[in-house]
Design an enzyme around this catalytic site. Structure first.
Site, PDB file in Angstrom:
ATOM      1  N   SER A  18       0.828  -1.220   0.000  1.00  0.00           N
ATOM      2  CA  SER A  18       0.000   0.000   0.000  1.00  0.00           C
ATOM      3  C   SER A  18       0.854   1.258   0.000  1.00  0.00           C
ATOM      4  O   SER A  18       0.326   2.367   0.055  1.00  0.00           O
ATOM      5  CB  SER A  18      -0.932   0.002   1.217  1.00  0.00           C
ATOM      6  OG  SER A  18      -0.199  -0.177   2.413  1.00  0.00           O
ATOM      7  N   ASN A 105      -2.426  -2.453  13.286  1.00  0.00           N
ATOM      8  CA  ASN A 105      -3.885  -2.376  13.206  1.00  0.00           C
ATOM      9  C   ASN A 105      -4.436  -1.140  13.932  1.00  0.00           C
ATOM     10  O   ASN A 105      -5.300  -0.428  13.405  1.00  0.00           O
ATOM     11  CB  ASN A 105      -4.514  -3.648  13.763  1.00  0.00           C
ATOM     12  CG  ASN A 105      -4.104  -4.876  12.969  1.00  0.00           C
ATOM     13  OD1 ASN A 105      -3.485  -4.751  11.908  1.00  0.00           O
ATOM     14  ND2 ASN A 105      -4.442  -6.057  13.462  1.00  0.00           N
ATOM     15  N   THR A 150     -39.719  25.327 -11.675  1.00  0.00           N
ATOM     16  CA  THR A 150     -39.915  23.949 -11.242  1.00  0.00           C
ATOM     17  C   THR A 150     -40.020  23.138 -12.535  1.00  0.00           C
ATOM     18  O   THR A 150     -40.533  23.652 -13.553  1.00  0.00           O
ATOM     19  CB  THR A 150     -41.197  23.755 -10.410  1.00  0.00           C
ATOM     20  OG1 THR A 150     -42.321  24.092 -11.206  1.00  0.00           O
ATOM     21  CG2 THR A 150     -41.191  24.629  -9.157  1.00  0.00           C
ATOM     22  N   HIS A 151     -39.530  21.937 -12.512  1.00  0.00           N
ATOM     23  CA  HIS A 151     -39.486  21.091 -13.726  1.00  0.00           C
ATOM     24  C   HIS A 151     -38.762  21.802 -14.874  1.00  0.00           C
ATOM     25  O   HIS A 151     -39.040  21.523 -16.040  1.00  0.00           O
ATOM     26  CB  HIS A 151     -40.898  20.687 -14.197  1.00  0.00           C
ATOM     27  CG  HIS A 151     -41.768  20.140 -13.116  1.00  0.00           C
ATOM     28  ND1 HIS A 151     -41.974  18.790 -12.925  1.00  0.00           N
ATOM     29  CD2 HIS A 151     -42.485  20.769 -12.141  1.00  0.00           C
ATOM     30  CE1 HIS A 151     -42.787  18.615 -11.888  1.00  0.00           C
ATOM     31  NE2 HIS A 151     -43.104  19.798 -11.394  1.00  0.00           N
ATOM     32  N   SER A 272     -12.956  25.592 -28.215  1.00  0.00           N
ATOM     33  CA  SER A 272     -13.045  24.382 -29.014  1.00  0.00           C
ATOM     34  C   SER A 272     -11.846  24.330 -29.948  1.00  0.00           C
ATOM     35  O   SER A 272     -11.405  25.366 -30.447  1.00  0.00           O
ATOM     36  CB  SER A 272     -14.342  24.407 -29.821  1.00  0.00           C
ATOM     37  OG  SER A 272     -14.219  23.566 -30.950  1.00  0.00           O
ATOM     38  N   LYS A 278     -16.494  29.182 -29.996  1.00  0.00           N
ATOM     39  CA  LYS A 278     -16.989  28.550 -28.762  1.00  0.00           C
ATOM     40  C   LYS A 278     -16.286  29.051 -27.504  1.00  0.00           C
ATOM     41  O   LYS A 278     -15.088  29.274 -27.492  1.00  0.00           O
ATOM     42  CB  LYS A 278     -16.784  27.022 -28.838  1.00  0.00           C
ATOM     43  CG  LYS A 278     -17.638  26.314 -29.869  1.00  0.00           C
ATOM     44  CD  LYS A 278     -19.100  26.182 -29.464  1.00  0.00           C
ATOM     45  CE  LYS A 278     -19.324  25.338 -28.240  1.00  0.00           C
ATOM     46  NZ  LYS A 278     -19.158  23.908 -28.471  1.00  0.00           N
ATOM     47  N   GLU A 285     -19.112  22.253 -15.928  1.00  0.00           N
ATOM     48  CA  GLU A 285     -19.468  20.904 -16.384  1.00  0.00           C
ATOM     49  C   GLU A 285     -18.775  19.842 -15.538  1.00  0.00           C
ATOM     50  O   GLU A 285     -19.369  18.812 -15.203  1.00  0.00           O
ATOM     51  CB  GLU A 285     -19.047  20.716 -17.846  1.00  0.00           C
ATOM     52  CG  GLU A 285     -19.803  21.614 -18.814  1.00  0.00           C
ATOM     53  CD  GLU A 285     -19.207  21.522 -20.220  1.00  0.00           C
ATOM     54  OE1 GLU A 285     -18.448  22.426 -20.590  1.00  0.00           O
ATOM     55  OE2 GLU A 285     -19.475  20.542 -20.915  1.00  0.00           O
ATOM     56  N   TYR A 312      -9.538  -6.689  12.574  1.00  0.00           N
ATOM     57  CA  TYR A 312      -8.809  -6.196  11.405  1.00  0.00           C
ATOM     58  C   TYR A 312      -8.823  -7.255  10.318  1.00  0.00           C
ATOM     59  O   TYR A 312      -8.589  -8.439  10.570  1.00  0.00           O
ATOM     60  CB  TYR A 312      -7.345  -5.843  11.745  1.00  0.00           C
ATOM     61  CG  TYR A 312      -6.628  -5.311  10.510  1.00  0.00           C
ATOM     62  CD1 TYR A 312      -6.771  -3.991  10.113  1.00  0.00           C
ATOM     63  CD2 TYR A 312      -5.886  -6.166   9.692  1.00  0.00           C
ATOM     64  CE1 TYR A 312      -6.180  -3.519   8.951  1.00  0.00           C
ATOM     65  CE2 TYR A 312      -5.286  -5.691   8.527  1.00  0.00           C
ATOM     66  CZ  TYR A 312      -5.438  -4.373   8.166  1.00  0.00           C
ATOM     67  OH  TYR A 312      -4.875  -3.906   7.005  1.00  0.00           O
ATOM     68  N   GLN A 317      -7.524  -2.160   4.163  1.00  0.00           N
ATOM     69  CA  GLN A 317      -6.518  -1.370   3.447  1.00  0.00           C
ATOM     70  C   GLN A 317      -7.136  -0.626   2.252  1.00  0.00           C
ATOM     71  O   GLN A 317      -6.603   0.385   1.790  1.00  0.00           O
ATOM     72  CB  GLN A 317      -5.386  -2.286   2.973  1.00  0.00           C
ATOM     73  CG  GLN A 317      -4.274  -1.589   2.241  1.00  0.00           C
ATOM     74  CD  GLN A 317      -3.034  -2.473   2.105  1.00  0.00           C
ATOM     75  OE1 GLN A 317      -2.312  -2.675   3.075  1.00  0.00           O
ATOM     76  NE2 GLN A 317      -2.816  -3.024   0.928  1.00  0.00           N
ATOM     77  N   LYS A 320      -8.195   3.484   1.963  1.00  0.00           N
ATOM     78  CA  LYS A 320      -7.391   4.691   1.724  1.00  0.00           C
ATOM     79  C   LYS A 320      -7.617   5.322   0.357  1.00  0.00           C
ATOM     80  O   LYS A 320      -7.806   6.525   0.237  1.00  0.00           O
ATOM     81  CB  LYS A 320      -5.917   4.374   1.939  1.00  0.00           C
ATOM     82  CG  LYS A 320      -5.593   4.250   3.397  1.00  0.00           C
ATOM     83  CD  LYS A 320      -4.286   3.565   3.623  1.00  0.00           C
ATOM     84  CE  LYS A 320      -4.343   2.722   4.879  1.00  0.00           C
ATOM     85  NZ  LYS A 320      -5.364   1.673   4.879  1.00  0.00           N
TER      86      LYS A 320
HETATM   87  N1  ARG Z   1      -1.246  -1.305   5.254  1.00  0.00           N
HETATM   88  C1  ARG Z   1      -2.186  -1.814   6.189  1.00  0.00           C
HETATM   89  C2  ARG Z   1      -3.520  -1.104   6.012  1.00  0.00           C
HETATM   90  O1  ARG Z   1      -3.520  -0.128   5.397  1.00  0.00           O
HETATM   91  C3  ARG Z   1      -1.689  -1.574   7.576  1.00  0.00           C
HETATM   92  C4  ARG Z   1      -2.194  -2.554   8.579  1.00  0.00           C
HETATM   93  C5  ARG Z   1      -1.654  -3.883   8.312  1.00  0.00           C
HETATM   94  N2  ARG Z   1      -1.945  -4.783   9.369  1.00  0.00           N
HETATM   95  C6  ARG Z   1      -1.719  -6.077   9.242  1.00  0.00           C
HETATM   96  N3  ARG Z   1      -2.020  -6.823  10.246  1.00  0.00           N
HETATM   97  N4  ARG Z   1      -1.284  -6.595   8.130  1.00  0.00           N
HETATM   98  O2  ARG Z   1      -4.554  -1.545   6.476  1.00  0.00           O
END
Ligand code: ARG
Length: 466
Positions: A18, A105, A150-151, A272, A278, A285, A312, A317, A320
């Site tokens: 990651s 974790n 409206t509409h 354009s 244009k 948009e 966990y 993961q 993110k």
């Molecule tokens: N890169 C992991 C995540 O984003 C970190 C936690 C990993 N924990 C583990 N027990 N492998 O969730």
């Protein structure tokens, strides 16, 4: 030595790693590690000398990150392991002690909560700026009549200020939603360990205070599995992006030749490659188009979390990239919306011309009958017939003769008080339809001024708490 008899397969590494995206957790991870190390030392778990080494090492890591010279190794699975690896390279054994009484974790849950908090504050600041822009725009276009829709059919006239301020309240609710995310991130996960707590009597409240959390997560299993704050942020972001989309869509429509109500500044438009004439409102948009992307992040996150057993799971993961993309998208769009609105121009004549359509007075004519005792539903029918009769004759309402009015809507004439349809004709003056909307929250100037004062107060510009 290790539990494993062979190195990881590169394909597995590519799936599992990651670091390419969790790199942006680094500032939070460092802050967290400083606080964790101090807590360990205070609790007698870490020697003072080791703390000094760790602090010195973390400072150097911070400098390397800030100056963009932190080196990532192929074996660094995530930012947490990369920082610990580098720290240990710098200070030796002491670095390897930092992870005492901590698991990735609880560590990652803490980093993400800190990031959500920072960007919930950031979104609120951007929203405040946008709300201020809207109020300023409303003040500069206070009494510009335009049709309300409206509409997307002309319905009743409103002032442009009133129309613009509608967005102020949408964005105010968004600001409240992002503020809610602050509560959602207020319980410190760190200290929960891998899932069950740790084998040391740590001082979690000390860490919480150092990092600006209000308290600690009460249940270690919940602490490491909780990503509600990600859902809350994504939900706030999705709603906000939807509002920006609605705003963008109106600006696109209003910028068309057919409407001609507004024009965005050249610096928010593009041309354009083919048609020299244009000028395209691309920024508006794209504001229109981004909303489903953010909502998709929310939906994906629900998909990641649903059905997960405690506690966990590596699935987490996936939080993110959803979160980071939503953060970047919504912050960019909020910034663009403020700047685009600061520089937009409106065409008073076009707006007013569209608002002079007398059919817009139909409700007011019906209400004239109501004030004379005709039930509203009956009045609605009478005026509907009147509008149709005028359309059939190709005339505006004010062009109908007394005979025609007598034939189409005799109830409009009050033989005693108003024998010559005087009130009816007075009603067809445009300003009358606007200024008749005297109810609270309506479009009459008095009410719009009240609204503006309340908006200013909420921005902290007027008297009273914001
Ligand atoms: N890169 C992991 C995540 O984003 C970190 C936690 C990993 N924990 C583990 N027990 N492998 O969730």
């Amino acid at each position: 030595m290790s539990r494993f008899s062979e190195p990881q397969d590169p394909l597995f590494q590519a799936l599992n790693s990651s670091i390419s995206f969790d790199f942006r957790l680094a500032p939070y991870d460092l802050e967290q590690s400083f606080a964790h190390a101090r807590m360990l030392a205070r609790s007698g778990i870490l020697a003072e000398g080791d703390l000094e080494d760790i602090e010195r090492g973390l400072e150097q890591v911070r400098a390397e990150l800030d100056e963009d010279r932190f080196e990532v190794y192929p074996g660094d699975e995530d930012i947490h392991m990369a920082i610990e690896r580098r720290l240990t390279e710098i200070v030796g054994d002491a670095g390897a002690k930092l992870h005492t009484a901590r698991s990735r974790n609880d560590q990652v849950a803490t980093d993400v909560a800190m990031l959500v908090r920072a960007h919930s504050l950031g979104a609120q600041d951007l929203l405040t700026r946008l709300m201020e822009t809207i109020v300023g725009l409303a003040e500069r276009h206070l009494d510009w009549p335009m049709p309300g829709y409206t509409h997307l059919q002309r319905a009743q006239p409103v002032y442009l200020s009133h129309h613009l301020l509608a967005y102020f309240w949408k964005f105010r609710r968004d600001r409240q939603r992002f503020n809610f995310c602050l509560n959602a991130t207020d319980d410190l996960p760190l200290g929960a360990g891998a899932l069950a707590g740790v084998n040391f009597d740590t001082g979690r409240m000390f860490v919480a205070q150092e990092l600006g959390f209000g308290g600690i997560a009460e249940n270690s299993l919940d602490a490491v599995s909780n990503r509600d704050f990600v859902l809350d942020y994504l939900s706030a972001a999705a709603t906000c992006a939807t509002h920006l989309s609605q705003l963008g869509a109106e600006i696109v429509t209003w910028s068309s030749e057919e409407f001609g109500f507004c024009e965005v500044a050249d610096r928010f438009a593009s041309g354009s490659s083919l048609m020299p004439q244009k000028k395209n409102p691309d920024a508006a948009e794209l504001l229109r188009a981004k909303a489903p992307r953010v909502a998709g992040r929310l939906l994906t996150m629900h998909g990641v979390l649903h059905g997960l057993p405690l506690t966990y799971n590596k699935d987490l993961q996936e939080d993110k990239e959803q979160l980071f993309d939503a953060v970047d998208t919504v912050e960019l769009c909020l910034g663009v919306a403020s700047e685009m609105l600061s520089s937009i121009s409106f065409d008073r004549g076009r707006l007013a011309a569209a608002a002079t359509d007398e059919a817009l007075a139909a409700t007011d004519v019906a209400d004239l009958l109501v004030k004379r005792g005709v039930p509203f539903r009956t009045a609605h029918g009478i005026v509907g017939g009147l509008v149709r009769g005028a359309l059939e004759r190709g005339k505006a309402l004010s062009e109908l003769s007394a005979d025609e009015l007598e034939a189409l809507a005799p109830a409009l004439r009050d033989p005693d008080a108003d024998p010559a349809y005087g009130e009816f004709f007075a009603l067809l003056q445009q300003s009358a339809w606007l200024e008749s909307k005297v109810s609270e929250g309506g479009t009459s100037l008095r009410r719009v001024r009240e609204q503006l004062a309340e908006a200013r107060r909420l921005l902290g510009d007027g008297p009273g708490p914001g």
